[in-house]
Write an enzyme that holds these catalytic residues in place. Structure first.
Site, short mmCIF file in Angstrom:
data_model
loop_
_atom_site.label_atom_id
_atom_site.label_comp_id
_atom_site.label_asym_id
_atom_site.label_seq_id
_atom_site.Cartn_x
_atom_site.Cartn_y
_atom_site.Cartn_z
N CYS A 282 -11.43 90.12 92.34
CA CYS A 282 -10.40 89.40 91.89
C CYS A 282 -9.31 90.25 91.18
O CYS A 282 -9.71 90.91 89.97
CB CYS A 282 -10.80 88.13 90.81
SG CYS A 282 -9.37 87.13 90.20
N GLN B 70 -6.69 82.98 73.87
CA GLN B 70 -5.79 83.49 74.99
C GLN B 70 -6.16 84.25 76.16
O GLN B 70 -6.81 85.27 75.44
CB GLN B 70 -4.34 83.91 74.27
CG GLN B 70 -3.62 82.74 73.66
CD GLN B 70 -2.95 81.69 74.54
OE1 GLN B 70 -2.75 81.69 75.78
NE2 GLN B 70 -1.93 80.77 73.98
N GLU C 151 -7.95 71.84 63.92
CA GLU C 151 -8.47 71.94 65.21
C GLU C 151 -9.61 70.87 65.42
O GLU C 151 -10.52 70.80 64.58
CB GLU C 151 -8.83 73.48 65.29
CG GLU C 151 -9.93 73.55 66.57
CD GLU C 151 -9.05 73.40 67.81
OE1 GLU C 151 -9.74 72.96 68.76
OE2 GLU C 151 -7.73 73.92 67.74
N ASP D 36 0.53 74.79 68.55
CA ASP D 36 0.15 75.17 69.93
C ASP D 36 -0.87 74.36 70.60
O ASP D 36 -2.02 74.65 70.44
CB ASP D 36 -0.82 76.63 69.63
CG ASP D 36 -0.83 77.20 70.76
OD1 ASP D 36 -0.67 76.92 72.04
OD2 ASP D 36 -1.44 78.50 70.84
N CYS E 54 1.99 75.82 76.66
CA CYS E 54 1.68 76.30 78.08
C CYS E 54 2.15 75.30 79.04
O CYS E 54 1.93 75.44 80.44
CB CYS E 54 0.21 76.53 78.16
SG CYS E 54 -0.80 75.10 77.64
#
Length: 450
Positions: free
Chosen positions: A160, A282, A332, A380, A407
């Site tokens: 890949c 990330q 979180e 985020d 994102c």
């Protein structure tokens, strides 16, 4: 009027958010996979919906000036990359235009020049530090790879181009050892077999965490498999994840460390982070540094500022912010991530932080009621964006600056419009190519009170 089977020559005028080319026949939208803006193609209509149709390419009559030969052998089958047939610089323009388009669609008040050019990569290959591959069997042969585009069929690959070469070698070795020890892949139809997926995480040192996702804890030749895997170069830890649910989710909840520490360590800037099998980190380390540096720059923190980091994960942005702010509060939902975040703060000798495990939409209002206020909030969120309670509390708390890392341009634009209605103004927008060769784009936005 369009009919299934109709053959037409069309010009591709745009690319949609999934990477399909966009054409129009009598002002009716037609999506065509495998095409890019500027292509002139002969297509056959394959399906017709209320507001759009889909078509397949029969032939390319005149290729776009931005069409390139894909360097990937599996591009036509694999669903991982959508734009490997498109010039890289043009991809960066497309991603900026996606952000602009979504902001306009949400009726956000902004000028186009507010959106900077997309920050790209000098070498947009071998960038991923995490890959998830399905494991299946076909004609009694083990197949390992990503899903075929639009299906749950496995594309059997030997390499890949967006994962490390060490990860390539680990996948090949794992496949060979499954054959050697007669370990069966799981079959979703018959509900038989053991191995469902493998996940590979790697750090900048090239160290690998191999996660084997199985349907049960015990299986034939497990110890022999793990012993041989432990001798493969670069593999520093092996974790077994148990997923016995009837689900398309890659991993289950239970992890068992079979070799090594069960974690790996990676760095961003001069900070060190512990990463567990299920925690978010990330996937592009080179771009992540640029992303987070932009976020911290936009936050413009000083020694008197209280900063909230919502959806903080393992504390990556929190720790960077804490080096500049008076105090940082991180929230979180994933408990394991909060455990890692506290470990990371201790490891990096940073003490002006508090981390909370729970839902942002519940904990943020609680902090606000306790009169714990933020001067700056960094967000985020996952692809779905922020919950209404989060937006409402931010508006009520009224911090001087907001930095939104996203994102998903669609939910980003939606949330920015809500914040705009609550008294904030969009000041800066920085798209960043976190995922070369795909349609995805990461964006950092700065908002301040009007």
């Amino acid at each position: 009027m369009l009919e299934k089977g109709l053959v037409k020559v069309v010009e591709i005028i745009d690319i949609n958010h999934t990477g399909q080319g966009v054409a129009k026949i009598n002002n009716f939208v037609v999506f065509v996979s495998g095409t890019i803006s500027g292509d002139k193609v002969k297509i056959k209509i394959t399906d017709i919906k209320k507001n759009y149709a889909t078509g397949e390419i029969l032939s390319i009559i005149k290729p776009s000036e931005f069409r390139t030969a894909s360097p990937c052998t599996y591009f036509q089958q694999c669903g991982g990359c959508q734009l490997m047939h498109m010039d890289y610089k043009e991809q960066l323009k497309y991603k900026r235009n996606r952000v602009i388009s979504e902001l306009r669609r949400a009726r956000v008040n902004f000028h186009e020049e507010t959106v900077n050019k997309t920050i790209g990569m000098e070498d947009p290959y071998r960038y991923r530090n995490k890959t998830t591959f399905s494991v299946t069997e076909k004609n009694n042969e083990i197949q390992i790879g990503p899903y075929e585009q639009g299906t749950y069929n496995t594309v059997d690959i030997s390499s890949c181009l967006i994962q490390s070469k060490a990860a390539d070698e680990a996948v090949t070795s794992f496949k060979n050892l499954m054959k050697k020890y007669n370990i069966r892949a799981y079959d979703m139809k018959t509900k038989k077999g053991i191995v469902r997926n493998i996940v590979i995480r790697n750090n900048r040192k090239g160290e690998l965490m191999l996660i084997i996702v199985t349907t049960s804890e015990s299986f034939q030749n497990k110890e022999l498999l793990v012993n041989e895997l432990s001798f493969i170069p670069n593999i520093t830890t092996i974790v077994q994840n148990i997923n016995n649910k009837n689900t398309n989710l890659s991993m289950g909840i239970k992890n068992i460390t079979l070799y090594g520490e069960g974690t790996i360590t990676d760095t961003i800037d001069d900070l060190s982070f512990t990463i567990s099998p299920e925690t978010f980190f990330q996937i592009n380390p080179i771009q992540t540094e640029k992303l987070y540096q932009t976020a911290i720059e936009y936050a413009h923190l000083d020694k008197d500022d209280i900063c909230f980091d919502l959806y903080c994960g393992i504390g990556t942005i929190s720790l960077m912010a804490a080096k500049k702010a008076k105090k940082v509060f991180g929230i979180e939902i994933v408990n394991r991530s909060i455990i890692n975040a506290r470990e990371n703060a201790k490891k990096n000798n940073i003490s002006n932080l508090e981390f909370y495990a729970g839902k942002a939409e519940e904990l943020l209002p609680q902090l606000n009621k306790q009169n714990i206020k933020a001067d700056v909030i960094i967000l985020d969120p996952p692809r779905k964006g922020c919950e209404k309670e989060v937006i409402d509390t931010i508006i009520s708390m009224s911090p001087k600056r907001l930095v939104y890392v996203s994102c998903n341009p669609s939910t980003l634009a939606r949330d920015i419009k809500l914040l705009e209605s609550g008294g904030y103004m969009l000041k800066k927008v920085q798209p960043l190519d976190q995922f070369p060769w795909t349609v995805h784009v990461e964006t950092v936005c700065l908002m301040s009170r009007k």
